[in-house]
Design an enzyme around this catalytic site. Structure first.
Site, short mmCIF file in Angstrom:
data_model
loop_
_atom_site.label_atom_id
_atom_site.label_comp_id
_atom_site.label_asym_id
_atom_site.label_seq_id
_atom_site.Cartn_x
_atom_site.Cartn_y
_atom_site.Cartn_z
N HIS A 107 43.19 35.20 43.13
CA HIS A 107 43.41 33.80 42.73
C HIS A 107 42.83 33.58 41.34
CE1 HIS A 107 43.47 29.41 42.88
NE2 HIS A 107 44.36 29.55 43.84
N ASP B 229 47.79 32.00 51.02
CA ASP B 229 49.08 32.55 51.47
C ASP B 229 48.94 33.72 52.42
OD1 ASP B 229 50.04 31.69 48.25
OD2 ASP B 229 50.99 30.90 50.06
C1 SDX Z 1 48.84 30.30 45.04
O1 SDX Z 1 46.74 28.22 41.04
C2 SDX Z 1 46.69 27.86 42.32
O2 SDX Z 1 45.84 27.10 42.70
C3 SDX Z 1 47.77 28.48 43.22
C4 SDX Z 1 47.63 28.16 44.69
C5 SDX Z 1 47.89 26.68 44.95
O3 SDX Z 1 47.44 26.20 46.00
O4 SDX Z 1 48.64 26.05 44.16
O5 SDX Z 1 46.35 28.50 45.15
C6 SDX Z 1 48.68 28.91 45.51
O6 SDX Z 1 49.67 30.55 44.20
C7 SDX Z 1 47.92 31.39 45.58
C8 SDX Z 1 48.15 32.77 44.89
C9 SDX Z 1 49.31 33.44 45.60
N1 SDX Z 1 49.73 34.66 44.88
C10 SDX Z 1 49.51 35.89 45.40
O7 SDX Z 1 48.90 36.11 46.45
C11 SDX Z 1 50.16 37.00 44.59
C12 SDX Z 1 49.14 38.15 44.42
N2 SDX Z 1 48.08 37.66 43.56
C13 SDX Z 1 48.18 37.97 42.12
O8 SDX Z 1 49.49 37.92 41.64
C14 SDX Z 1 47.11 37.26 41.29
O9 SDX Z 1 45.93 37.41 41.97
C15 SDX Z 1 47.29 35.79 40.96
C16 SDX Z 1 48.61 35.51 40.32
C17 SDX Z 1 47.14 34.95 42.18
C18 SDX Z 1 46.18 35.44 39.97
O10 SDX Z 1 46.44 36.13 38.82
P1 SDX Z 1 45.47 36.04 37.52
O11 SDX Z 1 44.42 34.99 37.70
O12 SDX Z 1 46.34 35.96 36.32
O13 SDX Z 1 44.68 37.36 37.58
P2 SDX Z 1 45.26 38.73 37.10
O14 SDX Z 1 46.67 38.91 37.61
O15 SDX Z 1 45.00 38.88 35.65
O16 SDX Z 1 44.35 39.75 37.94
C19 SDX Z 1 43.06 40.09 37.49
C20 SDX Z 1 42.97 41.56 37.84
C21 SDX Z 1 44.11 42.39 37.23
O17 SDX Z 1 43.60 43.70 37.03
P3 SDX Z 1 43.14 44.08 35.47
O18 SDX Z 1 44.37 43.87 34.62
O19 SDX Z 1 42.00 43.13 35.14
O20 SDX Z 1 42.74 45.53 35.59
O21 SDX Z 1 43.06 41.74 39.27
C22 SDX Z 1 44.23 42.48 39.58
C23 SDX Z 1 45.14 42.47 38.35
O22 SDX Z 1 45.91 43.65 38.29
N3 SDX Z 1 44.86 41.80 40.71
C24 SDX Z 1 45.35 42.42 41.79
C25 SDX Z 1 45.81 41.37 42.62
N4 SDX Z 1 45.61 40.19 42.02
C26 SDX Z 1 45.03 40.46 40.83
N5 SDX Z 1 45.43 43.72 42.13
C27 SDX Z 1 45.98 43.98 43.33
N6 SDX Z 1 46.46 43.04 44.20
C28 SDX Z 1 46.37 41.72 43.86
N7 SDX Z 1 46.83 40.80 44.69
#
Ligand code: SDX
Length: 430
Positions: free
Chosen positions: A307, A365
């Site tokens: 998140h 989720d």
């Molecule tokens: C919702 O914003 C909100 O409040 C949203 C929400 C709401 O109520 O409105 O809470 C609802 O959208 C919840 C999130 C649902 N999405 C997912 O579950 C999809 C999987 N999660 C990721 O796509 C990610 O965690 C996000 C999109 C939720 C957050 O992305 P960020 O904040 O841009 O963080 P990032 O993608 O830059 O990740 C930071 C690091 C990265 O690695 P590095 O580049 O630093 O090496 O963590 C890794 C990412 O690769 N990472 C993951 C991961 N999520 C982040 N690695 C593996 N699995 C994951 N799920």
């Protein structure tokens, strides 16, 4: 609130001071609205990692503590003590309703649950197998063509009617999208049922027999609505605010929010999470997927994990896990393979140093798909349920923006890295 604290920025030897504003809780902010005029420079913050887009009184998230407040009340207390409509009243009006206010609000919402009969014709323009979110984008957007009687956003009464219509009609529109997909007849709302029981009647009832909602399952879905109602300036809420900042029709703004929510990185994650669990299939394969999630060369992400704000547990995920257990117990599915797989995946991921180091915890989720599947809601409808619940958050934030004395149309700038200025050559010389 402004303070006498300031931030000093020194550029090319010249110092510029910017006021620091403090809120009730959370990060203080540097007011940089005069930065461009003072320095000719912009800030750069792709993805808005360190940008506050507005002042808001609606919701507060403490990502480190795993805290979520709606109008100051902890989500745990609201989920335990209030119905979704009470929470909707709280978000819309800023205070929880007393008994009279609750009864009046419930009655008002009941009186708006039907949609204009011509709206039903929009469904026929879609293939039966169209994704329900595509239907939602279209049909909710089409509402903007039906209610010109209450479109003066400067009139509090007309804003209130519009918000009540959205709260009341989204369940009907979502249920109709499901019925259209299945080929079953649309079910009209029933005013003798409460909000969520009525939604389940419109989803699962048929004209052939009386639908009797299960109170345990109805309460579980009502709680799921509460958990999804609002969440600060997430991507879809920011979309609604930006669309609304031009003065666009609020129904069209909600349609824009639905479009944004659909993405798998946002509200589409619950559908993607269930599909991921189905693909993993067995606990023995969890390690393989954890490995893929950690592999920089693999675009796979563990759906339902991570998140932008929560760097500790998402309080909604904890509550959703409990709702999930209650529903499975009520249905005699305690040994549901998907739930056991999810629990094992959560346990393994939370012990893995990659997830610990990157502070990736289950989000709202993660369990949402399992419990909705157990409730009989098809995977493709999961994000529609999310949109139904979030629509009160979107409309509350829309109204806060519209009535903000500092309200302006949102218009971010950019860092231009394209071609330098050049001259067009005649065709014969190109
Ligand atoms: C919702 O914003 C909100 O409040 C949203 C929400 C709401 O109520 O409105 O809470 C609802 O959208 C919840 C999130 C649902 N999405 C997912 O579950 C999809 C999987 N999660 C990721 O796509 C990610 O965690 C996000 C999109 C939720 C957050 O992305 P960020 O904040 O841009 O963080 P990032 O993608 O830059 O990740 C930071 C690091 C990265 O690695 P590095 O580049 O630093 O090496 O963590 C890794 C990412 O690769 N990472 C993951 C991961 N999520 C982040 N690695 C593996 N699995 C994951 N799920």
């Amino acid at each position: 609130m402004s303070t006498n604290r300031t931030a000093t920025l020194t550029i090319d030897g010249k110092s510029h001071e910017f006021p620091i504003m403090v809120g009730t809780h959370g990060n203080d902010v540097i007011d940089i609205r005069t930065l461009g005029a003072k320095t000719g420079l912009f800030t750069y913050d792709s993805g808005y990692l360190s940008t506050a887009s507005c002042q808001s009184t609606v919701t507060f998230i403490d990502g480190d503590k795993g805290e979520l407040l709606y109008r100051g009340y902890p989500i745990e207390q609201l989920a335990e003590n209030c119905s979704f409509l009470e929470v909707a009243y709280l978000l819309k009006n800023g205070e929880l309703p007393n008994q009279n206010q609750k009864t009046t609000f419930e009655g008002t919402i009941k009186n708006h649950t039907m949609v204009h009969d011509q709206l039903t014709r929009f469904y026929n323009g879609f293939r039966r197998d169209a994704h329900p979110m595509a239907v939602m984008v279209g049909v909710v957007g089409a509402l903007s063509a039906f209610y010109h009687d209450a479109m003066d956003a400067a009139d509090p009464e007309q804003r209130s009617i519009t918000i009540n219509r959205i709260i009341a009609k989204l369940p009907t529109i979502v249920a109709m999208a499901y019925k259209y997909n299945t080929g079953q007849p649309f079910m009209y709302p029933r005013n003798n049922l409460d909000y969520t029981a009525n939604f389940m009647h419109m989803m699962f009832g048929t004209p052939c027999e009386e639908y009797v909602p299960n109170p345990v399952l109805t309460h579980a879905l009502d709680t799921i609505f509460t958990l999804h109602a609002d969440h600060e300036q997430n991507a879809s809420t920011s979309t609604v605010r930006l669309a609304g900042s031009s003065g666009a029709n609020p129904y069209a703004c909600v349609s824009a929010g639905i479009a944004c929510l659909w993405g798998p990185a946002h509200g589409g994650a619950n559908e993607a999470c269930l599909k991921m669990l189905e693909e993993i299939g067995d606990v023995s394969r969890v390690g393989e997927y954890i490995k893929r999630a950690k592999d920089k060369n693999d675009s796979f992400k563990l759906m339902g994990f991570g998140h932008r704000v929560y760097k500790n547990f998402d309080p909604r995920a904890k509550l959703m896990g409990k709702v999930c257990a209650d529903v499975l117990a009520e249905l005699g599915l305690e040994n549901d393979g998907m739930f056991k797989l999810a629990k094992e995946l959560e346990k393994i991921a939370l012990e893995d140093e990659y997830f610990v180091e990157k502070k990736l915890y289950p989000n709202v989720d993660f369990y949402s798909g399992i419990v909705q599947k157990a409730l009989g809601i098809p995977t493709s409808m999961f994000t529609c349920i999310f949109a139904l619940a979030r629509s009160i958050g979107w409309m509350t934030q829309w109204e806060e923006m519209i009535t903000d004395p500092e309200y302006k149309i949102g218009r971010p700038r950019q860092l231009y890295v394209g071609a330098a200025r050049r001259t067009v050559k005649p065709l014969s010389q190109r």
